[in-house]
Design a protein around this motif. Structure first.
Motif, PDB file in Angstrom:
ATOM      1  N   GLY A 155       0.793  -1.215   0.000  1.00 41.51           N
ATOM      2  CA  GLY A 155       0.000   0.000   0.000  1.00 41.51           C
ATOM      3  C   GLY A 155       0.825   1.264   0.000  1.00 41.51           C
ATOM      4  N   ALA A 156       2.154   1.141  -0.032  1.00 33.63           N
ATOM      5  CA  ALA A 156       2.985   2.335  -0.033  1.00 33.63           C
ATOM      6  C   ALA A 156       3.122   2.909  -1.436  1.00 33.63           C
ATOM      7  CB  ALA A 156       4.366   2.024   0.522  1.00 33.63           C
ATOM      8  N   GLN A 157       2.856   2.109  -2.422  1.00 35.45           N
ATOM      9  CA  GLN A 157       2.960   2.600  -3.793  1.00 35.45           C
ATOM     10  C   GLN A 157       1.557   2.742  -4.367  1.00 35.45           C
ATOM     11  OE1 GLN A 157       5.527   3.772  -5.062  1.00 35.45           O
ATOM     12  NE2 GLN A 157       7.175   2.923  -3.812  1.00 35.45           N
ATOM     13  N   PRO A 158       1.395   3.671  -5.301  1.00 30.53           N
ATOM     14  CA  PRO A 158       0.061   3.843  -5.894  1.00 30.53           C
ATOM     15  C   PRO A 158      -0.409   2.558  -6.559  1.00 30.53           C
ATOM     16  CG  PRO A 158       1.725   5.069  -7.114  1.00 30.53           C
ATOM     17  CD  PRO A 158       2.371   4.593  -5.874  1.00 30.53           C
ATOM     18  N   SER A 159      -1.725   2.306  -6.498  1.00 27.91           N
ATOM     19  CA  SER A 159      -2.265   1.141  -7.195  1.00 27.91           C
ATOM     20  C   SER A 159      -2.221   1.424  -8.691  1.00 27.91           C
ATOM     21  CB  SER A 159      -3.686   0.874  -6.728  1.00 27.91           C
ATOM     22  OG  SER A 159      -4.390   2.099  -6.655  1.00 27.91           O
TER      23      SER A 159
END
Lengths: 379, 455
Positions: free
Chosen positions: B447-451
C-alpha cells in the motif's frame, strides 16, 4: 504574519494514489514551479510531474572515460617515459596488465563525480536554510504523509485558486509556508573569512604533520631501526666474540671454490700415477704455458730446457729436461715437482695456478719433442 | 503446503505496518540508552580488540618474526585473514547493487546492514597488508606518488592492482552507503528533539527535503552506482585471486581462481550477514522487516555459491589430473592427504557438505540450524584460504626447503582481534545509525505505492 514573505502553499495527502493525482492535476493546470515531497520515491511520480530523465548519466560517462584515459596516460608516462623498467620481460607499455587499474580508476572517478555532481551541482547542497526546513510540513512528509507545494513565485500563482485546487483534490491539510528572516539573510558560510581561515589552518597543520612524519619522525628512534642497524666492519673490534676479532677465520676444513688441496705431498711417484693432465693441448694453452715457462722456469732451466741458462754458475745447474728419465715421466710426476719442488728447486704452487702448471707441462712436452724430433715430425 | 496464490506479489514486509511505526521501530535503538546486553557484548568485542592491540604491538615492537611464518611459508595468517575479510565484504555490495539491478525487493530490509558490514570488513581486511609490509607506517609507498627515489610503482603487479581494487571498493562502498543514508539522516533530523543530534543530522543530511525533483536524480544515481558497483565487486575478488593465480606456484597458478574466489566471497559474505542479521532481528524486533522469507532466500544463495565452490574444488583436482603435470598432481594429492589434510577436510565438510542441507525447505526455514550452518560456512571459508595459501607454499618445487607451518600465539591474537575489530564497529553501528534503510523499507510496504489501475 503578513510581513513575512510567502514561499509557497502546501497541501498534505494521506495516500500515494492521491498525491499522484494531485501532481498530475497541478501539472495540467500549467504550474511550473511546484514540488512534491514524499518520504520515499513514488512510482510513476516522474511521469505525473512530466519530469525529463535525469542527465546525471552523462556526467558518469564523461568523467569515467576521462578517468580511464588519465589512468592510461599516467601509467604510460610513468613506466614508459619517466623511468622505464623491464618487469618480467614485458614491454614498457604493457596495456593488458594495465586493464585492472584502468577499470578501478574509471569506476572510482565516475562514482565520486556522479555523487558530488548530484549533491552539489544538481541539488545545490548543503542547504539547511531552505524555507521548508524546520516546518511541520517537512516533518510530516519525512515520515508517512505525501505533500505538494506550489511556489509563490510561479507565474500563475494565486493563493485562492491554489487553495481551491487543493481542496478539490481532497487534501487533508493546507498550510502556507513563509521565509524565515534568517533564511532570507542567509549567506553561504563557506565564504566567511572565519571559515576560510579555518581551512588554511587545517591545510597548514595537515601538510606540516605529513612533512614531519615523512621527513623527520621516520628518521628518529625507533622508526629508524631498519636504516640504522648495528653491524661489524672488517678490522673492527668485535663485541660479540670472546677473542675480540671482528674478522673470523673460516671453519676448519673449509675449501675455497676451485682450490682443492694437493693430496700427494711427499708422494711424487703416486702423483705421477694418479694425476692426469686435464688441460688439452691447444694453441692457447701452449701459449699460456710458454709465457709462464719463460717467466718462472727459464731463469734456471733455460728457454729450451737444457739447464744451461743465463744464471749458469750462480746456482747449481738443474738437470736437462731432455733426459731419457724426464721424457718418460708422466705429466703427473712433473706436476708433483712443480708443486712441491725438488732438491734446490722450490715449490711453484704459489706462483702458478693448477691450470697454469698443467699448461707449462704441455709446453715442456713441446720442448722435449723439438729437441728429439723424429724423421716423421719434419714432414 | 497449500496452493500458492500467484495473483499478486508477496510483500517483503510482513503485516502491513504503519509507516510511522516502522520509523519509530528502526529509530528506537538510536533513541534509547544502551542496555545491559549491549554493554556486555561491547565489552566482549573490546576485549577481543585488546588482543588485537597486544598482538600488533608485539609484532611492531619485535617485528614479524613473532609470527609463525617461515621459509618457504612467507604468506600465512596475515594473507589468509586479508582474503577472508575481503570476502566477507562482498555480500554487502552484492546485496545492495546486484540484487538492486535484479529488482529483488527483499534486499531492502538487509541492504543497509550488509553495506555497513562491507565497509567494516574491508577496513579489517585492509589492515592486514599494512601489517604484512612490516613497516606499516609507510603505506604511502603503495601509491604512485612522486618520491625522492624518482621511482614509480609496478603497474604490472597484481599486488599493486590489489591496492587500487581494495581502495576503490572501500571508497565506492562508502559513497554508496552514504548516499543511501542521506534520506534517513533527514528523517532523523526531523524526528529528533535533541539539539546536538539535530545539528549532527543536519550536517549529514545536507538539507535533504524529500523533494521528488531530487528523488528523481537520486534514483538515477543509485542506479548508476549499482551499475558501477556490480562489476567492481566482481573485479575486487578477481584481483585478489590474481595475487595467487598470476604466480607460478602449483596450486595457485590456475585460471579457475577468479570465478572460484568470487563465488567463495559471496558465499562467506552471505553466511556472515545471515549470522549477524539473525541476532539483530531478534534483539531489535525486526522479524517483520527482515523476514524468514528473506533469510530463506539468503540460504538459497548460499546453497548456490556453496555448490559453485564445491564444483571448483572438484575441477581443480580434475585439471591437475588432466594436465598430466606431475607437480600439479602432487600438489593436490598433497592437499587432501598430505600434512595439511586436517585443514582440507575441515574445509570440504564445512563448505561443500554443510550448505547442501539447504536443499530441504525445513532446514532453510529453521533459524537455529541455518545459523549453525552459516557458522560452519564461515569456518570453512577461512580454512579454504588457509589451505590455498599454506599448503602450496609449504610443499613447493624444492623438497629440500619444505617446512611445516605452525602459527604462533601472536598469529591467533591477531586473528581473534580482527573479529573484535569488526564486531566492535558492528555494535557501534547498531547504536549510531539506522540499521535498516527507512526510506527503502517504507517504499516496499504493502500500500505504499500507488495502485496501478491506470497502467
Amino acid at each position: 504574519m503578513s510581513d513575512k514573505i510567502l514561499y509557497g502553499y502546501s497541501a498534505i495527502f494521506d495516500k500515494p494514489d492521491d498525491i499522484i493525482k494531485a501532481a498530475k492535476t497541478v501539472a495540467e493546470h500549467g504550474y511550473k514551479k511546484y514540488d512534491v515531497n514524499t518520504p520515499y520515491p513514488i512510482h510513476g511520480m516522474n511521469n505525473a510531474m512530466k519530469l525529463k530523465p535525469s542527465k546525471l548519466g552523462y556526467i558518469s560517462l564523461i568523467v569515467g572515460l576521462s578517468g580511464a584515459l588519465a589512468a592510461i596516460l599516467t601509467m604510460w608516462w610513468m613506466s614508459a617515459v619517466d623511468y622505464p623498467i623491464v618487469y618480467g620481460g614485458k614491454p614498457f607499455f604493457s596495456f593488458p596488465a594495465y586493464i585492472p587499474v584502468v577499470f578501478e580508476v574509471t569506476v572510482l572517478s565516475a562514482s565520486i563525480a556522479t555523487v558530488l555532481a548530484m549533491l552539489f551541482i544538481f541539488f545545490k547542497f548543503p542547504n539547511n536554510s531552505h524555507p521548508l526546513q524546520g516546518t511541520e510540513y517537512l516533518k510530516k512528509v519525512s515520515s508517512d504523509k505525501y505533500g505538494i507545494i506550489i511556489l509563490a513565485d510561479d507565474e500563475k500563482y494565486n493563493e485562492n485558486e491554489v487553495k481551491n485546487l487543493f481542496q478539490s483534490l481532497n487534501a487533508s491539510e493546507l498550510e502556507p509556508i513563509y521565509w524565515d528572516n534568517d533564511e532570507i539573510n542567509h549567506k553561504h558560510k563557506i565564504f566567511e573569512p572565519k571559515f576560510i581561515l579555518f581551512l588554511v589552518v587545517v591545510a597548514i597543520l595537515n601538510s606540516g604533520a605529513v612533512y614531519f612524519v615523512y621527513n623527520k619522525l621516520l628518521f628518529m628512534v625507533p622508526f629508524n631501526w631498519m636504516m640504522e642497524q648495528e653491524r661489524q666492519n672488517v678490522q673492527q673490534k668485535s663485541l660479540i666474540f670472546s677473542d675480540g676479532f671482528g674478522m673470523r677465520t673460516p671453519v676448519e676444513g673449509t675449501i675455497a671454490r676451485g682450490h682443492l688441496p694437493y693430496q700427494f705431498y711427499g708422494k711424487p711417484d703416486l702423483a705421477g700415477e694418479k694425476l692426469i693432465n686435464p688441460i688439452p693441448v691447444s694453441k692457447s694453452s701452449l701459449k699460456l704455458g710458454q709465457e709462464k715457462y719463460d717467466t718462472y722456469c727459464s731463469p734456471c732451466h733455460d728457454y729450451h730446457g737444457t739447464g744451461q741458462s743465463r744464471l749458469n754458475g750462480q746456482f747449481p745447474n738443474p738437470p736437462s729436461l731432455h733426459s731419457e728419465k724426464l721424457r718418460s715421466w708422466s705429466d703427473g710426476r712433473i706436476f708433483a715437482v712443480i708443486t712441491e719442488g725438488q732438491n734446490v728447486m722450490p715449490s711453484y704452487s704459489t706462483q702458478l695456478t693448477e691450470d697454469e702448471r698443467w699448461a707449462v707441462i704441455n709446453y715442456i712436452r713441446v720442448l722435449q719433442r723439438a729437441m728429439n724430433a723424429k724423421e716423421s715430425d719434419i714432414k | 503446503m497449500s496452493a500458492v496464490d500467484y495473483s499478486h506479489e508477496i510483500s517483503v514486509v510482513e503485516g502491513k505496518p504503519a509507516l510511522r511505526e516502522l520509523d519509530d521501530l528502526i529509530i528506537k535503538p538510536l533513541e534509547t540508552k544502551p542496555n545491559k546486553n549491549f554493554l556486555i557484548a561491547l565489552s566482549i568485542t573490546l576485549g577481543m580488540l585488546g588482543f588485537f592491540v597486544i598482538g600488533l604491538g608485539l609484532t611492531f615492537y619485535y617485528g614479524i618474526g613473532m609470527w609463525g611464518n617461515n621459509n618457504p611459508v612467507g604468506w600465512a595468517f596475515d594473507i589468509v585473514n586479508f582474503v577472508f575479510w575481503v570476502g566477507i565484504g562482498h555480500a554487502g555490495t552484492l546485496i545492495s547493487a546486484i540484487l538492486f539491478l535484479f529488482r529483488q525487493k527483499w534486499r531492502t530490509g538487509i541492504a543497509r546492514f550488509a553495506e555497513g558490514m562491507t565497509i567494516f570488513a574491508v577496513m579489517t581486511a585492509a589492515l592486514f597488508p599494512l601489517i604484512h609490509i612490516g613497516r606499516f607506517w609507510l603505506p604511502l609507498y603503495l601509491m604512485p606518488y612522486p618520491n625522492q627515489h624518482s621511482l614509480w610503482v609496478n603497474f604490472t603487479s597484481p599486488l599493486l592492482w590489489d591496492v587500487f581494487a581494495v581502495s576503490t571498493y572501500f571508497t565506492v562502498s562508502l559513497i554508496f552507503w552514504y548516499v543511501g543514508l542521506i534520506p534517513d539522516f533527514a528523517i532523523l533530523r526531523e524526528k529528533t528533539e535533541n539539539k546536538i543530534k539535530k545539528t549532527i543530522y543536519s550536517i549529514f543530511s545536507l538539507g535533504w527535503r524529500f523533494s521528488n525533483r531530487h528523488w528523481q536524480h537520486y534514483e538515477m544515481v543509485y542506479l548508476i552506482l549499482a551499475g558501477f558497483a556490480t562489476p567492481l565487486v566482481l573485479s575486487v575478488h578477481t584481483i585478489v585471486s590474481f595475487d595467487f593465480a598470476v604466480s607460478i606456484l602449483p596450486g595457485w597458478h590456475t585460471t579457475i581462481f577468479p570465478p572460484y574466489f568470487v563465488a567463495g566471497a559471496v558465499f562467506s559474505g552471505f553466511a556472515m550477514v545471515q549470522n549477524v542479521l539473525i541476532i539483530v532481528r531478534k534483539i531489535f524486533h525486526y522479524e517483520h522487516i527482515i523476514t524468514l522469507d528473506t533469510l530463506e532466500k539468503m540460504n538459497k544463495i548460499m546453497l548456490l555459491t556453496g555448490s559453485l565452490v564445491g564444483y571448483a574444488y572438484g575441477m581443480e583436482f580434475f585439471i591437475a589430473w588432466y594436465s598430466g603435470n606431475p607437480i600439479e598432481q602432487f600438489t593436490f594429492i598433497n592437499r587432501a592427504f598430505g600434512p595439511y589434510a586436517w585443514a582440507y577436510w575441515i574445509m570440504l565438510t564445512c563448505n561443500v557438505v554443510s550448505p547442501q542441507l539447504f536443499w530441504f525447505k525445513k532446514i532453510r526455514r529453521s533459524i537455529p540450524i541455518m545459523f549453525i550452518v552459516a557458522v560452519f560456512v564461515n569456518v570453512g571459508m577461512w580454512f579454504e584460504r588457509f589451505v590455498i595459501v599454506v599448503t602450496s607454499l609449504a610443499n613447493d618445487f624444492l623438497p629440500s626447503s619444505w617446512a611445516y607451518y605452525k602459527p604462533t600465539y601472536v598469529d591467533f591474537m591477531i586473528l581473534i582481534g580482527s573479529f573484535g575489530f569488526f564486531f566492535t564497529f558492528i555494535l557501534l553501528f547498531t547504536k549510531a545509525l539506522p540499521v535498516v534503510s527507512m526510506a527503502e523499507v517504507k517504499a516496499v510496504v504493502d500500500g505504499a505505492q500507488p495502485s496501478h489501475h491506470d497502467h
